[in-house]
Write an enzyme that holds these catalytic residues in place. Structure first.
Site, PDB file in Angstrom:
ATOM      1  N   HIS A 396       0.851  -1.204   0.000  1.00 34.19           N
ATOM      2  CA  HIS A 396       0.000   0.000   0.000  1.00 34.19           C
ATOM      3  C   HIS A 396       0.882   1.248   0.000  1.00 34.19           C
ATOM      4  O   HIS A 396       0.862   2.048   0.929  1.00 34.19           O
ATOM      5  CB  HIS A 396      -0.937  -0.015   1.212  1.00 34.19           C
ATOM      6  CG  HIS A 396      -2.387  -0.125   0.855  1.00 34.19           C
ATOM      7  ND1 HIS A 396      -2.898  -1.207   0.172  1.00 34.19           N
ATOM      8  CD2 HIS A 396      -3.444   0.712   1.060  1.00 34.19           C
ATOM      9  CE1 HIS A 396      -4.203  -1.038  -0.009  1.00 34.19           C
ATOM     10  NE2 HIS A 396      -4.560   0.132   0.505  1.00 34.19           N
ATOM     11  N   ASP A 400      -3.462   7.071  -1.680  1.00 34.93           N
ATOM     12  CA  ASP A 400      -4.737   6.624  -2.250  1.00 34.93           C
ATOM     13  C   ASP A 400      -4.455   5.987  -3.603  1.00 34.93           C
ATOM     14  O   ASP A 400      -3.389   6.161  -4.189  1.00 34.93           O
ATOM     15  CB  ASP A 400      -5.695   7.806  -2.406  1.00 34.93           C
ATOM     16  CG  ASP A 400      -7.151   7.377  -2.532  1.00 34.93           C
ATOM     17  OD1 ASP A 400      -7.419   6.158  -2.494  1.00 34.93           O
ATOM     18  OD2 ASP A 400      -8.025   8.250  -2.678  1.00 34.93           O
ATOM     19  N   GLY A 401      -5.425   5.220  -4.097  1.00 35.47           N
ATOM     20  CA  GLY A 401      -5.294   4.599  -5.415  1.00 35.47           C
ATOM     21  C   GLY A 401      -4.480   3.321  -5.428  1.00 35.47           C
ATOM     22  O   GLY A 401      -4.072   2.852  -6.500  1.00 35.47           O
ATOM     23  N   ASN A 402      -4.251   2.722  -4.257  1.00 33.81           N
ATOM     24  CA  ASN A 402      -3.400   1.532  -4.200  1.00 33.81           C
ATOM     25  C   ASN A 402      -4.024   0.327  -4.894  1.00 33.81           C
ATOM     26  O   ASN A 402      -3.339  -0.414  -5.589  1.00 33.81           O
ATOM     27  CB  ASN A 402      -3.094   1.196  -2.738  1.00 33.81           C
ATOM     28  CG  ASN A 402      -2.209   2.225  -2.090  1.00 33.81           C
ATOM     29  OD1 ASN A 402      -1.024   2.295  -2.374  1.00 33.81           O
ATOM     30  ND2 ASN A 402      -2.784   3.041  -1.214  1.00 33.81           N
ATOM     31  N   GLY A 403      -5.344   0.118  -4.713  1.00 35.56           N
ATOM     32  CA  GLY A 403      -5.999  -1.024  -5.351  1.00 35.56           C
ATOM     33  C   GLY A 403      -5.971  -0.916  -6.855  1.00 35.56           C
ATOM     34  O   GLY A 403      -5.649  -1.885  -7.558  1.00 35.56           O
ATOM     35  N   ARG A 404      -6.284   0.255  -7.382  1.00 31.11           N
ATOM     36  CA  ARG A 404      -6.267   0.445  -8.824  1.00 31.11           C
ATOM     37  C   ARG A 404      -4.860   0.293  -9.386  1.00 31.11           C
ATOM     38  O   ARG A 404      -4.644  -0.316 -10.434  1.00 31.11           O
ATOM     39  CB  ARG A 404      -6.852   1.826  -9.163  1.00 31.11           C
ATOM     40  CG  ARG A 404      -8.368   1.858  -9.084  1.00 31.11           C
ATOM     41  CD  ARG A 404      -8.918   3.278  -8.975  1.00 31.11           C
ATOM     42  NE  ARG A 404      -8.738   3.797  -7.623  1.00 31.11           N
ATOM     43  CZ  ARG A 404      -9.436   4.816  -7.123  1.00 31.11           C
ATOM     44  NH1 ARG A 404     -10.336   5.435  -7.864  1.00 31.11           N
ATOM     45  NH2 ARG A 404      -9.242   5.223  -5.891  1.00 31.11           N
ATOM     46  N   THR A 405      -3.881   0.837  -8.668  1.00 29.01           N
ATOM     47  CA  THR A 405      -2.487   0.702  -9.105  1.00 29.01           C
ATOM     48  C   THR A 405      -2.065  -0.758  -9.110  1.00 29.01           C
ATOM     49  O   THR A 405      -1.403  -1.231 -10.041  1.00 29.01           O
ATOM     50  CB  THR A 405      -1.572   1.517  -8.174  1.00 29.01           C
ATOM     51  OG1 THR A 405      -1.952   2.897  -8.214  1.00 29.01           O
ATOM     52  CG2 THR A 405      -0.117   1.392  -8.593  1.00 29.01           C
ATOM     53  N   ALA A 406      -2.452  -1.504  -8.084  1.00 30.98           N
ATOM     54  CA  ALA A 406      -2.078  -2.920  -7.989  1.00 30.98           C
ATOM     55  C   ALA A 406      -2.684  -3.727  -9.130  1.00 30.98           C
ATOM     56  O   ALA A 406      -2.013  -4.586  -9.732  1.00 30.98           O
ATOM     57  CB  ALA A 406      -2.518  -3.491  -6.647  1.00 30.98           C
ATOM     58  N   ARG A 407      -3.956  -3.482  -9.454  1.00 27.02           N
ATOM     59  CA  ARG A 407      -4.601  -4.253 -10.523  1.00 27.02           C
ATOM     60  C   ARG A 407      -4.043  -3.882 -11.899  1.00 27.02           C
ATOM     61  O   ARG A 407      -3.890  -4.747 -12.769  1.00 27.02           O
ATOM     62  CB  ARG A 407      -6.116  -4.054 -10.453  1.00 27.02           C
ATOM     63  CG  ARG A 407      -6.744  -4.752  -9.244  1.00 27.02           C
ATOM     64  CD  ARG A 407      -8.258  -4.660  -9.233  1.00 27.02           C
ATOM     65  NE  ARG A 407      -8.757  -3.328  -8.949  1.00 27.02           N
ATOM     66  CZ  ARG A 407      -8.910  -2.827  -7.723  1.00 27.02           C
ATOM     67  NH1 ARG A 407      -8.588  -3.540  -6.659  1.00 27.02           N
ATOM     68  NH2 ARG A 407      -9.394  -1.605  -7.547  1.00 27.02           N
TER      69      ARG A 407
END
Length: 493
Positions: A396, A400-407
């Site tokens: 993380h 912010d935006g960690n989930g979108r960056t990860a995917r």
């Protein structure tokens, strides 16, 4: 009730003689001679006649050691472990070295000072204070190595203390150790400790360090060792599993645009940036910003652009330096309108979701580098993709935006190999997040890998070249947009 034959149903599991009560001692000895008790050691008996003796000893080691060695101090590595290690326990007491053997437990009695300021009472024993056990575990000499932590383990503990407590508390610990070393005659040990602590802080020569973790901190690249345990659990599982190869089917033209649109739509929806599909279409394909939701609109558009365009779509990083730059650039693209979230910059304060505390901010870059080493060592595209997604999600690294960056990072790995990207629809949210949490909390990789293999197969089952309204209906028939997870489950077309 006094100890006696009429009280055998109430007997404690461990009984002692020699505690100053002759009548109680005689009762214990009578029961032992009649077979009601088992002798474990001189003065130590058990009423458990069936369990292996070593199990009984290990269950009650603290009471037994308290009886045999009152006022002793759990020291050296036992001061750190506060329990037996590989069947041995180290106790400082008196002026004579000796060994006490019990079933399953060897007690090494080491001559030395009793309790000092900071040692904690525990039953009739004392637990060595943190400064004391740190100094003791830096002792050297003949026969000492068996009772001390390895240099690597001790350096890792000190690195963890520096990370968690910060430099001010770390320096306070050093001052306390200096004072204690004089009282206990541990000046040589403190000199070694001072060198290690200084090297960790970058003020002394790092050649004093041995462990990879400590050397990484001295080099300015500290990492979170607990996350590496999780990374290794997933890494080992991915290497051992035969994973499918699902060819990409939406690489060009309309298919590519439709796929990127729904990938962006669902990736934002799962993070709480919710629009009607028609609104999202206006944002992406007509350049419209939804009134009073300009930032949300840019989130959708930025994710779409990253899913469509190189280098974010299909040019994955080749080195750890590139990996860090790639992540920063894609996060900056997705979050560019949210200036308060510092798009493309590492987080400046620690973050968490619920009870899950993510990697500390000063450990972000080092932990990502360690994760990338494992990503590169995996052989198949899907394995690298799943490792990438978990590493970024677990660290993380951004505000912010960690989930979108990860995917997006995951899908970049897949596109580079000509494999189908992955869409996580709204109805699959818990099927996606719960296995991630299981991996994070329990190092259980199997549910995560199963969930992602399934959703990749589902993603690849649609014809993305058909007109977007028809594709929308096909996704809808498979419950992709449903938020009522109690009554709807994912359906394959």
């Amino acid at each position: 009730m006094p100890i006696g034959q009429n009280a055998d149903s109430l007997l404690p599991e461990i009984l002692f003689t020699g505690a100053g009560d002759p009548a109680a001692d005689r009762a214990v000895l009578r029961m032992a001679s009649s077979g009601q008790l088992r002798k474990l050691h001189a003065g130590v008996y058990t009423s458990d006649l069936t369990s292996p003796a070593q199990m009984v000893v290990l269950r009650h080691w603290s009471s037994i050691v308290s009886h045999l060695l009152p006022d002793g101090v759990l020291s050296y590595r036992s001061g750190y472990d506060t329990k037996p290690f590989e069947g041995s326990l180290y106790v400082t007491r008196g002026n004579r070295a000796r060994t006490i053997e019990l079933p399953g437990l060897t007690i090494k009695v080491i001559p030395g000072p009793g309790a000092v300021d900071g040692d904690t009472p525990y039953k009739r024993l004392f637990l060595a204070s943190q400064p004391r056990w740190i100094l003791e575990n830096l002792a050297t000499g003949r026969g000492v190595s068996e009772r001390v932590l390895s240099r690597y383990a001790l350096e890792s503990e000190l690195d963890k203390l520096l990370s968690i407590r910060g430099e001010h508390r770390f320096n306070q610990l050093r001052d306390t150790c200096r004072t204690l070393a004089v009282k206990m005659g541990r000046e040589k040990e403190f000199k070694r400790l001072d060198g290690i602590m200084g090297a960790l802080q970058g003020t002394y020569d790092n050649r004093k360090l041995h462990s990879k973790q400590a050397l990484a901190r001295a080099a300015g690249r500290p990492y979170d060792p607990d996350r590496l345990v999780l990374f290794d659990a997933l890494f080992s599982y991915l290497r051992a599993q035969p994973l499918p190869e699902v060819a990409a089917g939406a690489e060009m033209g309309t298919a590519r645009g439709n796929f990127a649109f729904f990938e962006s739509y669902f990736s934002n929806y799962i993070e709480g940036t919710t629009f009607l599909v028609s609104e999202a279409e206006e944002i992406v394909f007509e350049g419209k910003l939804i009134p009073n939701r300009a930032e949300d609109s840019h989130d959708i558009l930025g994710t779409f652009q990253a899913a469509m365009q190189p280098p974010w779509r299909d040019q994955p990083p080749r080195t750890s330096d590139d990996f860090l730059l790639w992540l920063k650039s894609v996060n900056a693209l997705v979050m560019r309108s949210r200036i308060d979230k510092n798009p493309g910059e590492w987080k400046n304060e620690n973050n968490q979701t619920g009870s899950t505390l993510f990697v500390a901010r000063e450990l972000v870059q080092g932990t990502l580098r360690e994760g990338f080493e494992r990503i590169q060592a995996l052989e198949t595209a899907l394995a690298r993709a799943l490792m990438t997604m978990f590493v970024v999600s677990e660290v993380h690294p951004f505000k912010d935006g960690n989930g979108r960056t990860a995917r997006l990072a995951m899908n970049c790995m897949l596109s580079a190999a000509g494999q189908s990207r992955i869409i996580v629809p709204t109805v699959y949210r818990e099927d996606y997040l719960l296995p991630l949490k299981s991996l994070s909390s329990h190092a259980d990789a199997a549910p995560y890998v199963r969930a992602m293999v399934r959703i990749q197969a589902w993603t690849a089952a649609f014809d993305y070249a058909r007109p977007r309204p028809e594709l929308y209906q096909a996704l809808k028939q498979c419950h992709a947009f449903e938020e009522d997870l109690k009554n709807y489950r994912l359906v394959f077309p």
